[in-house]
Every structure is written in structure tokens, then in C-alpha cells.
Design a protein around this motif. Structure first.
Motif, PDB file in Angstrom:
ATOM      1  N   ARG A  29      -1.252 -10.972   5.582  1.00 21.09           N
ATOM      2  CA  ARG A  29      -0.087 -10.099   5.434  1.00 21.09           C
ATOM      3  C   ARG A  29      -0.469  -8.676   5.050  1.00 21.09           C
ATOM      4  N   VAL A  30      -1.715  -8.445   4.678  1.00 23.39           N
ATOM      5  CA  VAL A  30      -2.196  -7.104   4.340  1.00 23.39           C
ATOM      6  C   VAL A  30      -3.211  -6.694   5.389  1.00 23.39           C
ATOM      7  N   ILE A  31      -2.857  -5.722   6.225  1.00 23.63           N
ATOM      8  CA  ILE A  31      -3.722  -5.244   7.311  1.00 23.63           C
ATOM      9  C   ILE A  31      -4.091  -3.797   6.992  1.00 23.63           C
ATOM     10  N   ASP A  32      -5.266  -3.607   6.433  1.00 17.34           N
ATOM     11  CA  ASP A  32      -5.684  -2.290   5.940  1.00 17.34           C
ATOM     12  C   ASP A  32      -6.643  -1.644   6.931  1.00 17.34           C
ATOM     13  N   GLU A  33      -6.127  -1.173   8.050  1.00 22.07           N
ATOM     14  CA  GLU A  33      -6.979  -0.514   9.045  1.00 22.07           C
ATOM     15  C   GLU A  33      -7.441   0.853   8.582  1.00 22.07           C
ATOM     16  N   ALA A  34      -6.691   1.496   7.684  1.00 20.62           N
ATOM     17  CA  ALA A  34      -7.075   2.818   7.185  1.00 20.62           C
ATOM     18  C   ALA A  34      -8.095   2.743   6.056  1.00 20.62           C
ATOM     19  N   GLY A  35      -8.323   1.560   5.509  1.00 23.23           N
ATOM     20  CA  GLY A  35      -9.315   1.398   4.450  1.00 23.23           C
ATOM     21  C   GLY A  35      -8.959   2.080   3.149  1.00 23.23           C
ATOM     22  N   ILE A  36      -7.701   2.025   2.746  1.00 17.43           N
ATOM     23  CA  ILE A  36      -7.271   2.711   1.521  1.00 17.43           C
ATOM     24  C   ILE A  36      -7.243   1.770   0.319  1.00 17.43           C
ATOM     25  N   PHE A  37      -7.421   0.466   0.543  1.00 14.66           N
ATOM     26  CA  PHE A  37      -7.403  -0.501  -0.545  1.00 14.66           C
ATOM     27  C   PHE A  37      -8.813  -1.025  -0.806  1.00 14.66           C
ATOM     28  N   THR A  38      -9.082  -1.355  -2.057  1.00 12.60           N
ATOM     29  CA  THR A  38     -10.327  -2.046  -2.390  1.00 12.60           C
ATOM     30  C   THR A  38     -10.160  -3.536  -2.086  1.00 12.60           C
ATOM     31  N   GLN A  39     -11.269  -4.259  -2.095  1.00  9.80           N
ATOM     32  CA  GLN A  39     -11.200  -5.693  -1.840  1.00  9.80           C
ATOM     33  C   GLN A  39     -10.370  -6.407  -2.911  1.00  9.80           C
ATOM     34  N   GLU A  40     -10.480  -5.936  -4.150  1.00  4.83           N
ATOM     35  CA  GLU A  40      -9.682  -6.542  -5.223  1.00  4.83           C
ATOM     36  C   GLU A  40      -8.200  -6.275  -5.005  1.00  4.83           C
ATOM     37  N   GLU A  41      -7.864  -5.066  -4.569  1.00  6.09           N
ATOM     38  CA  GLU A  41      -6.460  -4.741  -4.322  1.00  6.09           C
ATOM     39  C   GLU A  41      -5.901  -5.545  -3.147  1.00  6.09           C
ATOM     40  N   ILE A  42      -6.714  -5.730  -2.103  1.00  2.00           N
ATOM     41  CA  ILE A  42      -6.266  -6.529  -0.961  1.00  2.00           C
ATOM     42  C   ILE A  42      -5.998  -7.964  -1.384  1.00  2.00           C
ATOM     43  N   ALA A  43      -6.903  -8.530  -2.191  1.00  2.00           N
ATOM     44  CA  ALA A  43      -6.706  -9.903  -2.655  1.00  2.00           C
ATOM     45  C   ALA A  43      -5.442 -10.017  -3.504  1.00  2.00           C
ATOM     46  N   LYS A 130       3.398   9.667  -3.518  1.00  2.00           N
ATOM     47  CA  LYS A 130       3.044  11.068  -3.757  1.00  2.00           C
ATOM     48  C   LYS A 130       1.809  11.193  -4.643  1.00  2.00           C
ATOM     49  N   ARG A 131       1.621  10.230  -5.552  1.00  2.00           N
ATOM     50  CA  ARG A 131       0.449  10.257  -6.441  1.00  2.00           C
ATOM     51  C   ARG A 131      -0.742   9.529  -5.834  1.00  2.00           C
ATOM     52  N   ASP A 132      -0.631   9.149  -4.555  1.00  2.00           N
ATOM     53  CA  ASP A 132      -1.686   8.408  -3.854  1.00  2.00           C
ATOM     54  C   ASP A 132      -1.989   7.069  -4.511  1.00  2.00           C
ATOM     55  N   ASP A 133      -1.027   6.512  -5.186  1.00  2.00           N
ATOM     56  CA  ASP A 133      -1.156   5.162  -5.741  1.00  2.00           C
ATOM     57  C   ASP A 133      -0.640   4.189  -4.682  1.00  2.00           C
ATOM     58  N   PHE A 134      -1.433   4.010  -3.633  1.00  2.88           N
ATOM     59  CA  PHE A 134      -0.976   3.226  -2.488  1.00  2.88           C
ATOM     60  C   PHE A 134      -0.875   1.732  -2.817  1.00  2.88           C
ATOM     61  N   ALA A 135      -1.798   1.234  -3.633  1.00  2.00           N
ATOM     62  CA  ALA A 135      -1.719  -0.170  -4.030  1.00  2.00           C
ATOM     63  C   ALA A 135      -0.473  -0.414  -4.874  1.00  2.00           C
ATOM     64  N   GLY A 136      -0.175   0.528  -5.771  1.00  2.00           N
ATOM     65  CA  GLY A 136       1.033   0.394  -6.583  1.00  2.00           C
ATOM     66  C   GLY A 136       2.295   0.464  -5.742  1.00  2.00           C
ATOM     67  N   ALA A 137       2.289   1.348  -4.731  1.00  2.00           N
ATOM     68  CA  ALA A 137       3.446   1.449  -3.842  1.00  2.00           C
ATOM     69  C   ALA A 137       3.634   0.173  -3.035  1.00  2.00           C
ATOM     70  N   ALA A 138       2.527  -0.397  -2.554  1.00  2.00           N
ATOM     71  CA  ALA A 138       2.611  -1.647  -1.784  1.00  2.00           C
ATOM     72  C   ALA A 138       3.124  -2.788  -2.655  1.00  2.00           C
ATOM     73  N   GLU A 139       2.618  -2.853  -3.880  1.00  2.00           N
ATOM     74  CA  GLU A 139       3.067  -3.909  -4.790  1.00  2.00           C
ATOM     75  C   GLU A 139       4.549  -3.755  -5.113  1.00  2.00           C
ATOM     76  N   ALA A 140       4.983  -2.509  -5.340  1.00  2.00           N
ATOM     77  CA  ALA A 140       6.397  -2.274  -5.634  1.00  2.00           C
ATOM     78  C   ALA A 140       7.282  -2.625  -4.441  1.00  2.00           C
ATOM     79  N   PHE A 141       6.806  -2.318  -3.232  1.00  2.00           N
ATOM     80  CA  PHE A 141       7.583  -2.672  -2.038  1.00  2.00           C
ATOM     81  C   PHE A 141       7.757  -4.183  -1.917  1.00  2.00           C
ATOM     82  N   LEU A 142       6.677  -4.919  -2.084  1.00  2.00           N
ATOM     83  CA  LEU A 142       6.749  -6.376  -1.973  1.00  2.00           C
ATOM     84  C   LEU A 142       7.721  -6.954  -3.000  1.00  2.00           C
ATOM     85  N   LYS A 143       7.618  -6.477  -4.224  1.00  2.00           N
ATOM     86  CA  LYS A 143       8.464  -7.007  -5.291  1.00  2.00           C
ATOM     87  C   LYS A 143       9.929  -6.663  -5.060  1.00  2.00           C
ATOM     88  N   GLU A 144      10.205  -5.384  -4.806  1.00  2.00           N
ATOM     89  CA  GLU A 144      11.598  -4.954  -4.679  1.00  2.00           C
ATOM     90  C   GLU A 144      12.235  -5.451  -3.383  1.00  2.00           C
TER      91      GLU A 144
END
Length: 248
Positions: A29-43, A130-144
Motif C-alpha cells: 500500500r506504500v509505493i515510494d517511487e520518489a524515495g522520500i521515505f526511509t525503510q523504517e517509515e515505509i514499514a 509544507k514542513r516536508d514532514d511527508f511521513a507525518g502527512a502520510a500517517e495523518a492521511f491514513l488515520k483521518e
């Protein structure tokens, strides 16, 4: 007989293989073609996506791309749904070249998360983008997204709040109302007092005669032609999908 048994076993193997392939594609469900997430964040995001997908009955996905080129983000979202075999779901697509976020729902996901809800979700994650917290934005999207989907389906009747928030929301009005009642009782000290107005001494009645005169009547009539054409607004929810996007 042997041919029938062999054909049956072959069919079973093909069905199982097909099911395994579809399950595998949906589980990614996480397809990171841009490589903006770490392996821990993807997991972590994979675990959350699986958890929230099961909670709301939709396939929730996160997709990042270096660039969408000349194709629209909505088109890419449809392609990701198609490749994953998702008919009822929602995803967040990040185009890193244009710094553009696109939220999209398909099938039942479009029904539970229409354009207006997608705009609300964008508002909730925009600060993190805006703060480049992409992992936080992804997590917030999934939750909300799962919260809004469950609320739209009637599973959640009230917004989720902590115990402190509930105490604040309920306690302050109760304390204010109680204090007002106490102040009114103490200030006015209600008593059983009957008051009679001296009508005979203070009352006065005056009668006057009036006459209505009918002067005339004018009636104006006008025929309004009914328009044969009707105007309807557009919606991004056409084609079984919903969506909303914004540059960050």
C-alpha cells in the motif's frame, strides 16, 4: 477421470496463485517511487495502512512519484488503483517535482470520501507537507481518512476525542450553566407574591369610528417564458472517483 482430476487441480492452483498475486499487490500500500521515505517509515506506514484499511473497509494507499510528467495526478491515481486491483479505496499521491498533493477515492471510497471530505483531509495534512514532514502527512492521511470513512458509513457518530477534551467540552458548559442558575436564584430570591393591577382606577377605554373607502383596483399580469435548458454544476466525483489537490 484422471484428466478431470488434473484439470480441477490445475484450476485450484491457478485460483490460489491469482489470489496470492492480488493479495500481494494490495498489501503493498506504500509505493515510494520518489524515495522520500526511509525503510523504517515505509514499514510503519505499511502497518498503519493495513490496520486502518481493515478498520474502515477501504484499501488505503500512499504513492509518491518524482514527476507525473504531462499526465494529470488524477490519471495516475486511477492507474495506481487499477494496477493494485483496488475497486474500493483511497490514496494520497505526492508529485515531488511540482510539489503537488492529490487525494483520490474510487468506488465506495469516492462515496464515503467525496470531494468536500478530501478538501478537509488536505487541510489537516497541509501543514506537515509544507514542513516536508511527508511521513507525518502520510500517517495523518491514513488515520483521518479511515475516521471520516467510518463516520460517513455511520459507524462513528461522534468525533474521536480524548478524555480531557470531553471533560473540557462538557464540564465548562455545565459549570457555566450551574453558576448562572445559582446567581439568578440568589440575586432575585423568588417569592410567591401576587400582584393585582387596579383596572378600575387606572384603566381607560376610548372607542373611535373608522371608515374604509374602496378607491380602485389595478391588476398587472405578465407571462414568463420557461427556459428549455437547465444548468448543472460540475463535480470531480464523476467516473466513480473523488479527488482534491493542492500545491505545497
Amino acid at each position: 477421470m484422471k484428466k478431470r482430476i488434473f484439470a480441477l487441480m490445475t484450476a485450484v492452483v491457478l485460483v490460489l496463485a491469482l489470489g496470492s498475486t492480488l493479495a500481494f499487490s494490495v498489501e503493498n500500500r506504500v509505493i515510494d517511487e520518489a524515495g522520500i521515505f526511509t525503510q523504517e517509515e515505509i514499514a510503519q506506514l505499511e502497518s498503519l495502512a493495513e490496520k486502518y484499511s481493515a478498520a474502515c473497509g477501504l484499501e488505503l494507499m500512499i504513492v509518491t512519484k518524482e514527476s507525473t510528467g504531462s499526465m494529470s495526478a488524477d490519471w495516475y491515481a486511477g492507474e495506481e488503483f487499477r494496477k493494485a486491483g483496488v475497486t474500493d479505496g483511497a490514496l494520497m499521491l505526492l508529485d515531488m517535482e511540482d510539489r503537488y498533493a492529490w487525494l483520490s477515492g474510487t468506488g465506495r471510497g469516492a462515496q464515503l470520501l467525496p470531494d468536500e471530505t478530501m478538501e478537509l483531509l488536505l487541510d489537516l495534512i497541509y501543514g506537515k507537507l509544507k514542513r516536508d514532514d511527508f511521513a507525518g502527512a502520510a500517517e495523518a492521511f491514513l488515520k483521518e481518512a479511515q475516521v471520516e470513512a467510518r463516520r460517513a458509513s455511520g459507524e462513528l457518530m461522534f468525533p474521536r476525542m480524548s478524555l480531557v477534551a470531553w471533560l473540557v467540552c462538557l464540564g465548562i458548559p455545565l459549570i457555566a450553566a450551574g453558576g448562572f442558575c445559582i446567581w439568578v436564584v440568589r440575586d432575585y430570591q423568588f417569592r410567591d407574591v401576587q400582584y393585582e393591577y387596579p383596572c378600575r382606577q387606572l384603566g381607560r377605554v376610548e372607542l373611535s369610528q373608522s371608515q374604509d373607502i374602496f378607491l380602485g383596483k389595478t391588476v398587472t399580469s405578465r407571462t414568463i417564458q420557461r427556459s428549455s435548458s437547465s444548468r448543472s454544476g460540475g463535480s470531480r466525483s464523476s467516473g466513480g472517483r473523488s479527488g482534491a489537490g493542492r500545491h505545497f
